[in-house]
Design an enzyme around this catalytic site. Structure first.
Site, PDB file in Angstrom:
ATOM      1  N   ARG A   7      -2.148  12.218  10.056  1.00  0.00           N
ATOM      2  CA  ARG A   7      -0.973  13.057  10.344  1.00  0.00           C
ATOM      3  C   ARG A   7      -0.968  14.275   9.432  1.00  0.00           C
ATOM      4  NH1 ARG A   7       3.380   8.531  12.220  1.00  0.00           N
ATOM      5  NH2 ARG A   7       2.175   8.245  14.124  1.00  0.00           N
TER       6      ARG A   7
ATOM      7  N   ARG B 162      14.018   1.689  14.096  1.00  0.00           N
ATOM      8  CA  ARG B 162      14.485   1.094  12.841  1.00  0.00           C
ATOM      9  C   ARG B 162      15.719   0.195  13.044  1.00  0.00           C
ATOM     10  NH1 ARG B 162      15.908   6.733  10.270  1.00  0.00           N
ATOM     11  NH2 ARG B 162      13.738   6.914  10.821  1.00  0.00           N
TER      12      ARG B 162
ATOM     13  N   SER C  34      13.145   6.306  16.414  1.00  0.00           N
ATOM     14  CA  SER C  34      12.382   5.172  15.883  1.00  0.00           C
ATOM     15  C   SER C  34      13.134   3.864  16.141  1.00  0.00           C
ATOM     16  CB  SER C  34      12.156   5.339  14.390  1.00  0.00           C
ATOM     17  OG  SER C  34      13.276   4.864  13.692  1.00  0.00           O
TER      18      SER C  34
ATOM     19  N   ASP D  98       0.800  -1.232   0.000  1.00  0.00           N
ATOM     20  CA  ASP D  98       0.000   0.000   0.000  1.00  0.00           C
ATOM     21  C   ASP D  98       0.829   1.277   0.000  1.00  0.00           C
ATOM     22  OD1 ASP D  98       1.057  -0.298   2.517  1.00  0.00           O
ATOM     23  OD2 ASP D  98      -0.836  -0.200   3.606  1.00  0.00           O
ATOM     24  N   HIS D  99       2.074   1.213   0.475  1.00  0.00           N
ATOM     25  CA  HIS D  99       2.818   2.463   0.680  1.00  0.00           C
ATOM     26  C   HIS D  99       3.565   2.964  -0.557  1.00  0.00           C
ATOM     27  CE1 HIS D  99       1.914   2.239   4.876  1.00  0.00           C
ATOM     28  NE2 HIS D  99       2.741   3.200   5.187  1.00  0.00           N
TER      29      HIS D  99
ATOM     30  N   ASP E 268       3.839  -0.824  11.253  1.00  0.00           N
ATOM     31  CA  ASP E 268       3.318   0.470  10.838  1.00  0.00           C
ATOM     32  C   ASP E 268       2.703   1.159  12.053  1.00  0.00           C
ATOM     33  OD1 ASP E 268       2.531   2.030   8.171  1.00  0.00           O
ATOM     34  OD2 ASP E 268       0.962   2.290   9.670  1.00  0.00           O
TER      35      ASP E 268
HETATM   36  S1  SF4 Z   1      -1.567   6.494   7.992  1.00  0.00           S
HETATM   37 FE1  SF4 Z   1      -0.002   5.154   7.183  1.00  0.00          FE
HETATM   38  S2  SF4 Z   1      -1.064   3.251   6.669  1.00  0.00           S
HETATM   39 FE2  SF4 Z   1      -2.608   4.819   6.921  1.00  0.00          FE
HETATM   40  S3  SF4 Z   1      -3.001   5.546   4.865  1.00  0.00           S
HETATM   41 FE3  SF4 Z   1      -1.503   6.893   5.809  1.00  0.00          FE
HETATM   42  S4  SF4 Z   1       0.466   6.073   5.224  1.00  0.00           S
HETATM   43 FE4  SF4 Z   1      -1.051   4.487   4.840  1.00  0.00          FE
END
Ligand code: SF4
Length: 755
Positions: free
Chosen positions: A448, A645, A643, A95-96, A160
């Site tokens: 975000r 990572r 993070s 998806d990313h 995620d």
């Molecule tokens: S918050 Fe993260 S998982 Fe959700 S749509 Fe945005 S990028 Fe994709």
């Protein structure tokens, strides 16, 4: 293995005795989070009195979910474990990596060609190891997980930050780094600091323009972006039970914006209905049968203040729609105050783009309520004044809303449907804008809104709101508009008002989908070849790290003595380097390039002791590696914060750094170093940091007797012939010492499976 009802039955079968044992040990009633945590303790973790103890505890999660960007290194590492299949049901979601540019079909086609090698790798590695693979276009990880895998009372980790979305179905779901995902898939326990608990009581009932999103936007305003750190947020009260499961998921999803470990709702009829609508009648029936363990004990609701570290109450009868931002999701404005704030702060009033969707808000309910607003624009002869995009969360939602004519409604007011993917939410957005420096406003139903997050432009003021408010703003094209009170002028010059949105929680005709985009893994993957092009610049198979040679480490060169803050971003920078996250050798060219060299106060400039010349940190380290010389990194306080990572631990290991000696570590990074077979040491006396000189040659002694709680000696041979012997502490337990000796934790698992 991807969906495993037998696993759910096992979890439920064990829950009663585990919850009873925990209640007895603790001697009081339990919250829901506590019930789920206690019923997922790892078998090696004794049941103690964890109450309020600041203890790190080992858990055994039920599931792992990974998105395509973070899955690459997690799976490359997992391959090192030598297991034939993953230890718990796991899935990968593409998806990313899909960039939004033109529209769903074209953008998906482009992504399939640009990211082909990554997708081929993920599809083949999933096929081989029993991992469910969701192809590009199948949907966004959290929506797909909610529709298919989340279950009340379960525990999941996901690579995620918005993994907590599954709390909408009563699951403890926590975002982690790839190393944690790898461990759980490899069968290792997963460690978490026992969380604090925040209770949020929802009284009353929402109506009109207010929706679930407004609850979390209000919570973000109360708790701020740090207020949930280290805590699980439990929602309860009559208002909680009145929310749809997908509305609950929206709230849990954005718990990440207040830093919460995860958020949680108790199992109720809304969850049961959602499970049944998403073809999981069996899960609903099993959950109904143990409902008492999927909700807190009665006394928790009656005397909530006794059970939560912090208690917040929100009256939904009075809750207004909110708009949060710009630049931070906790700047919360009730809609009645927003226009004033826009004017007072001179934020651009003209709205340029309204973006609907993302994993946070792309449910059937969200889309029907938004479409009801869009439909009014058509009926009342209004045109959308701002650009308007719609991102469905999954193919199942997309197919169903298309069948029900809702995409057509958006199309009629100029909406553009994007691929079922993250797209603009994660900056995968080729935005068309005349002047990239011009201050401009956008509004999204995402989560975000930090500067540059959506389109990479510092000039963009991004606001966050519910899908229905985003749609109303798309029509108005003006941030000072309040749909609850203001009129709009239509194409005939008449003044009209938008009515309150209306929608369906779930599709009256049921969900439908032709091709959900799922690849079931092979039953026996032993003959499946994992596809990695040896010429690839983005992917590289890992070779196991070598074992400890059995001797003390002598003659190490000082690679860098880091001055001040050194986060995982200083150790392994993000940005343009992210494209190499599946290629350890290439990404290692960013190793420590952000760290400040104590001796010259510069970044990425250290002395090569073999030539006496200064060069970039990775270049100098590669020279040591080629000469067969080990090296050491010295650091300051809280080394490796930020993070989780795993690249920050893998890169030094790959390039031949043998030890990291610091004043103190950020705990996760310290553990990551141990897992990779590195020595993570701290100065017994922090002032010894001052004794480290640029030209030192360093020995680490005492490794033959490496034991818990036993210090190691570090000898500093200075250039002038003098030397200092200092003492280094460590926190390795017996298991972790074995990791060091074997050259890494995965080497131990591989040995086990090789037998
Ligand atoms: S918050 Fe993260 S998982 Fe959700 S749509 Fe945005 S990028 Fe994709």
């Amino acid at each position: 293995m991807a969906f495993d009802f037998e696993m759910i039955k096992r979890v439920y079968a064990g829950m009663h005795s585990k919850v009873e044992a925990a209640r007895k040990t603790i001697g009081r009633s339990l919250t829901l989070a506590e019930k789920i945590l206690f019923s997922h303790l790892h078998r090696d973790q004794p049941l103690q009195n964890f109450e309020r103890a600041k203890t790190y505890v080992n858990f055994a999660p039920d599931r792992v979910a990974m998105q395509d960007a973070t899955a690459q290194m997690a799976l490359l590492q997992f391959m090192q474990a030598g297991r034939p299949t993953v230890a718990v049901p796991s899935t990968v979601h593409c998806d990313h990596l899909i960039q939004a540019k033109v529209g769903a079909k074209e953008d998906l086609d482009t992504a399939l060609s640009v990211n082909k090698e990554v997708y081929d790798f993920l599809a083949s590695v999933s096929n081989k190891y029993g991992i469910g693979f969701w192809k590009p276009g199948a949907g966004i990880i959290h929506q797909v997980v909610l529709e298919n895998y989340a279950f009340p009372g379960g525990m999941m980790i996901g690579t995620d930050s918005h993994t907590p979305n599954a709390g909408g179905l009563g699951m403890i779901a926590i975002g982690v780094g790839g190393a944690d995902a790898c461990d759980v898939m490899a069968g290792l326990p997963w460690e978490l600091k026992w969380p604090k608990l925040i209770g949020i009581k929802l009284t009353g009932k929402m109506s009109g323009w207010t929706s679930a999103k407004d609850i979390i936007l209000r919570v973000a305003g109360i708790l701020t972006v740090k207020g949930g750190t280290g805590a699980i947020i439990e929602y309860f009260g009559e208002g909680a039970d009145s929310l749809s499961a997908t509305g609950k998921a929206t709230i849990c999803n954005m718990g990440a914006e207040v830093g919460a470990t995860c958020s949680l709702f108790a199992y109720d009829d809304k969850m049961s209905i959602y499970l049944r609508h998403t073809a999981r009648e069996d899960v609903a029936a099993a959950a109904d049968a143990i409902k008492q363990h999927l909700r807190p004990d009665d006394d928790v609701y009656a005397n909530a203040e006794k059970y939560y570290d912090q208690l917040i109450e929100i009256n939904l009868d009075e809750l207004e729609p909110h708009v949060n931002g710009p630049f931070t999701p906790d700047l919360a404005w009730p809609i009645s105050k927003f226009a004033e704030a826009v004017k007072a702060n001179a934020w651009p009033e003209k709205l340029e783009v309204a973006l609907l969707g993302s994993c946070t808000n792309s449910s059937y309910e969200d889309i029907t309520r938004s479409a009801s607003v869009a439909k009014q624009a058509i009926d009342k002869n209004l045109k959308a004044k701002a650009e308007f995009t719609i991102t469905p969360g999954s193919e199942q939602v997309r197919y169903t809303v298309e069948r029900d004519g809702l995409l057509d409604t958006f199309d009629k007011i100029g909406g553009v449907v994007l691929a079922n993917a993250c797209g603009p939410c994660i900056g995968q957005w080729a935005r068309h804008i005349d002047d990239t420096n011009r201050k401009n406003s956008i509004i999204t139903s995402f989560n975000r809104n930090f500067a540059k997050r959506n389109d990479g432009l510092a000039s963009t003021h991004a606001f966050v709101a519910s899908p229905e408010i985003v749609t109303a703003f798309a029509i108005a094209g003006d941030l000072t508009f309040n749909p609850l009170t203001d009129k709009l002028k239509n194409e005939n010059g008449e003044e009209v008002m938008l009515d309150e949105p209306a929608g369906y929680e779930l599709p009256p005709k049921g969900f439908a989908v032709e091709d959900p985009g799922y690849q079931e893994p092979a039953k026996d993957g032993s003959n499946v070849q994992v596809v990695v092009n040896p010429e690839s610049q983005r992917l590289q198979l890992l070779a196991p790290f070598s074992e400890w040679e059995g001797t003390d480490l002598k003659g190490l060169r000082l690679l860098i003595k880091v001055k001040g803050k050194c986060t995982t971003d200083h150790i392994s920078m993000a940005g343009p380097w992210l494209k190499y996250r599946g290629h350890l050798d290439n990404i290692s060219n960013n190793m420590l390039i952000g760290a400040v060299n104590f001796f010259n106060e510069k970044t990425d400039l250290v002395k090569n002791e073999l030539t006496g010349e200064y060069g970039p940190v990775p270049v100098v380290q590669r020279a040591y590696k080629e000469a067969g010389i080990g090296s050491i990194v010295v650091g300051d306080e809280n080394y490796g914060e930020g993070s989780s990572r795993e690249h920050a631990a893998m890169e030094p290991r790959h390039l031949g750094v043998r030890a990291i000696l610091v004043k103190s570590f950020a705990r996760i990074h310290e553990t990551n170093l141990k897992k990779q077979g590195m020595l993570a040491l701290t100065f017994a006396d922090k002032e010894d940091y001052d004794k480290i000189q640029e030209d030192d040659t360093i020995d680490i002694l005492g490794l033959a007797d490496f034991a818990p709680n036993k210090a190691l000696a570090v000898v500093l041979h200075h250039d002038d012939g003098s030397s200092d012997v200092i003492s280094a502490h460590h926190t390795y337990n017996e298991h972790q010492i074995e990791w060091f000796k074997a050259g890494g934790a995965l080497n131990i698992i591989r040995r086990k499976f090789a037998k």
